[in-house]
Scaffold this motif. Structure first.
Motif, PDB file in Angstrom:
ATOM      1  N   THR A  58       0.706  -1.238  -0.108  1.00 46.13           N
ATOM      2  CA  THR A  58      -0.094   0.052  -0.042  1.00 46.13           C
ATOM      3  C   THR A  58       0.953   1.267   0.149  1.00 46.13           C
ATOM      4  N   TYR A  59       2.018   1.024   0.646  1.00 48.32           N
ATOM      5  CA  TYR A  59       2.682   2.307   0.647  1.00 48.32           C
ATOM      6  C   TYR A  59       3.708   2.577  -0.435  1.00 48.32           C
ATOM      7  N   GLU A  60       3.943   1.595  -1.228  1.00 49.38           N
ATOM      8  CA  GLU A  60       4.916   1.548  -2.437  1.00 49.38           C
ATOM      9  C   GLU A  60       4.912   2.966  -3.374  1.00 49.38           C
ATOM     10  N   ASP A  61       3.673   3.108  -3.609  1.00 48.29           N
ATOM     11  CA  ASP A  61       3.464   4.426  -4.650  1.00 48.29           C
ATOM     12  C   ASP A  61       3.893   5.749  -4.151  1.00 48.29           C
ATOM     13  N   GLU A  62       3.580   5.825  -2.745  1.00 49.23           N
ATOM     14  CA  GLU A  62       3.790   6.881  -1.905  1.00 49.23           C
ATOM     15  C   GLU A  62       5.486   7.005  -1.666  1.00 49.23           C
ATOM     16  N   TYR A  63       6.055   5.913  -1.488  1.00 53.27           N
ATOM     17  CA  TYR A  63       7.581   5.742  -1.126  1.00 53.27           C
ATOM     18  C   TYR A  63       8.468   6.147  -2.697  1.00 53.27           C
ATOM     19  N   LEU A  64       7.938   5.834  -3.653  1.00 49.07           N
ATOM     20  CA  LEU A  64       8.469   5.994  -4.723  1.00 49.07           C
ATOM     21  C   LEU A  64       8.283   7.563  -5.163  1.00 49.07           C
ATOM     22  N   ASP A  65       6.954   8.045  -4.973  1.00 46.18           N
ATOM     23  CA  ASP A  65       6.844   9.399  -5.289  1.00 46.18           C
ATOM     24  C   ASP A  65       7.628  10.191  -4.415  1.00 46.18           C
ATOM     25  N   PHE A  66       7.717   9.789  -3.144  1.00 46.09           N
ATOM     26  CA  PHE A  66       8.622  10.574  -2.337  1.00 46.09           C
ATOM     27  C   PHE A  66       9.963  10.669  -2.789  1.00 46.09           C
ATOM     28  N   LEU A  67      10.523   9.556  -3.263  1.00 44.00           N
ATOM     29  CA  LEU A  67      12.012   9.399  -3.575  1.00 44.00           C
ATOM     30  C   LEU A  67      12.058  10.313  -5.148  1.00 44.00           C
ATOM     31  N   LYS A  68      11.037  10.407  -5.886  1.00 46.74           N
ATOM     32  CA  LYS A  68      10.955  11.100  -6.938  1.00 46.74           C
ATOM     33  C   LYS A  68      11.048  12.781  -6.522  1.00 46.74           C
ATOM     34  N   SER A  69      10.215  13.020  -5.892  1.00 47.00           N
ATOM     35  CA  SER A  69      10.270  14.393  -5.416  1.00 47.00           C
ATOM     36  C   SER A  69      11.536  15.048  -4.587  1.00 47.00           C
ATOM     37  N   SER A  70      12.439  13.955  -3.969  1.00 50.08           N
ATOM     38  CA  SER A  70      13.631  14.278  -3.573  1.00 50.08           C
ATOM     39  C   SER A  70      14.775  14.290  -4.609  1.00 50.08           C
ATOM     40  N   GLY A  71      14.481  14.024  -5.849  1.00 52.68           N
ATOM     41  CA  GLY A  71      15.469  14.233  -6.873  1.00 52.68           C
ATOM     42  C   GLY A  71      16.123  12.900  -7.178  1.00 52.68           C
ATOM     43  N   ILE A  72      15.351  11.842  -6.888  1.00 49.16           N
ATOM     44  CA  ILE A  72      16.179  10.587  -6.887  1.00 49.16           C
ATOM     45  C   ILE A  72      15.423   9.738  -7.885  1.00 49.16           C
ATOM     46  N   GLU A  73      16.090   9.353  -9.036  1.00 52.76           N
ATOM     47  CA  GLU A  73      15.313   8.677 -10.238  1.00 52.76           C
ATOM     48  C   GLU A  73      15.369   7.250 -10.086  1.00 52.76           C
ATOM     49  N   GLN A  74      14.131   6.580 -10.314  1.00 57.51           N
ATOM     50  CA  GLN A  74      14.285   5.121 -10.239  1.00 57.51           C
ATOM     51  C   GLN A  74      14.789   4.911 -11.869  1.00 57.51           C
ATOM     52  N   VAL A  75      15.781   3.995 -11.725  1.00 61.72           N
ATOM     53  CA  VAL A  75      16.539   3.610 -13.047  1.00 61.72           C
ATOM     54  C   VAL A  75      15.840   2.254 -13.667  1.00 61.72           C
ATOM     55  N   ASP A  76      15.795   1.259 -12.847  1.00 56.29           N
ATOM     56  CA  ASP A  76      14.809   0.134 -13.426  1.00 56.29           C
ATOM     57  C   ASP A  76      14.510  -0.750 -12.227  1.00 56.29           C
ATOM     58  N   ARG A  77      13.638  -1.584 -12.546  1.00 57.06           N
ATOM     59  CA  ARG A  77      13.060  -2.641 -11.344  1.00 57.06           C
ATOM     60  C   ARG A  77      12.815  -4.054 -12.118  1.00 57.06           C
TER      61      ARG A  77
END
Length: 178
Positions: A58-77
């Motif tokens: 349930t928290y995964e989308d929030e966590y990924l959005d938080f990282l993105k807003s912190s300037g952290i880019e998801q490379v791949d999964r």
């Protein structure tokens, strides 16, 4: 460029990916064994990994959005294993998964690898015993059963290393009560 590394200890893989980045090869995508890199400016990114809960918690989308807003880019999964990066000029960054989650993830890997080890050991020994009883040696059976024993020998080191990492995390958990 492609590199083939078996993801057993995520910390080792993270170290290798950052070493490649320092040489100008940046992670583009990966699977559990194949890592694809592209040429870019050496040392321009710092990479970190994280292991998310399987099947979208349930928290995964929030966590990924938080990282993105912190300037952290998801490379791949790949499955629940994710690589992130951030420009090196912004300084080092950490992903703070709690130690209990890390210990749980390591325990799952150790259990899976131990099960694979035990199955290969069982089938290898039973197969070699059955071959040794006859006068004529079936080379195919000997090869297959010897391969099982070889797999056992190859898995012992990584399992022990993961157990050491888990033991260190457990000690830190006890000391710092994460």
């Amino acid at each position: 460029m492609h590199k083939y590394w078996l993801v057993m200890n995520p910390n080792d893989i993270e170290k290798r990916v950052n070493e490649m980045a320092s040489q100008g090869w940046h992670l583009k995508k990966f699977t559990w064994i194949r890592f694809t890199f592209e040429q870019d400016e050496p040392g321009s990114y710092i990479y970190r990994h994280d292991e998310l809960e399987r099947f979208g918690s349930t928290y995964e989308d929030e966590y990924l959005d938080f990282l993105k807003s912190s300037g952290i880019e998801q490379v791949d999964r790949s499955g629940n294993f994710v690589f992130f990066r951030k420009p090196a000029y912004e300084g080092p960054f950490e992903l703070y998964s709690d130690k209990k989650t890390k210990i749980s993830n390591l325990s799952k890997k150790i259990t899976l690898l131990s099960l694979i080890l035990l199955l290969n050991l069982f089938f290898g020994i039973i197969g070699l015993i059955s071959i040794s009883g006859g006068q004529h040696t079936d080379m195919l059976k000997l090869l297959l059963n010897s391969t099982n024993i070889l797999i056992v020998m190859l898995l012992v080191g990584p399992i022990l290393k993961l157990m050491r990492v888990r033991k260190i995390l457990k000690k830190e958990l006890d000391v710092f009560s994460d």
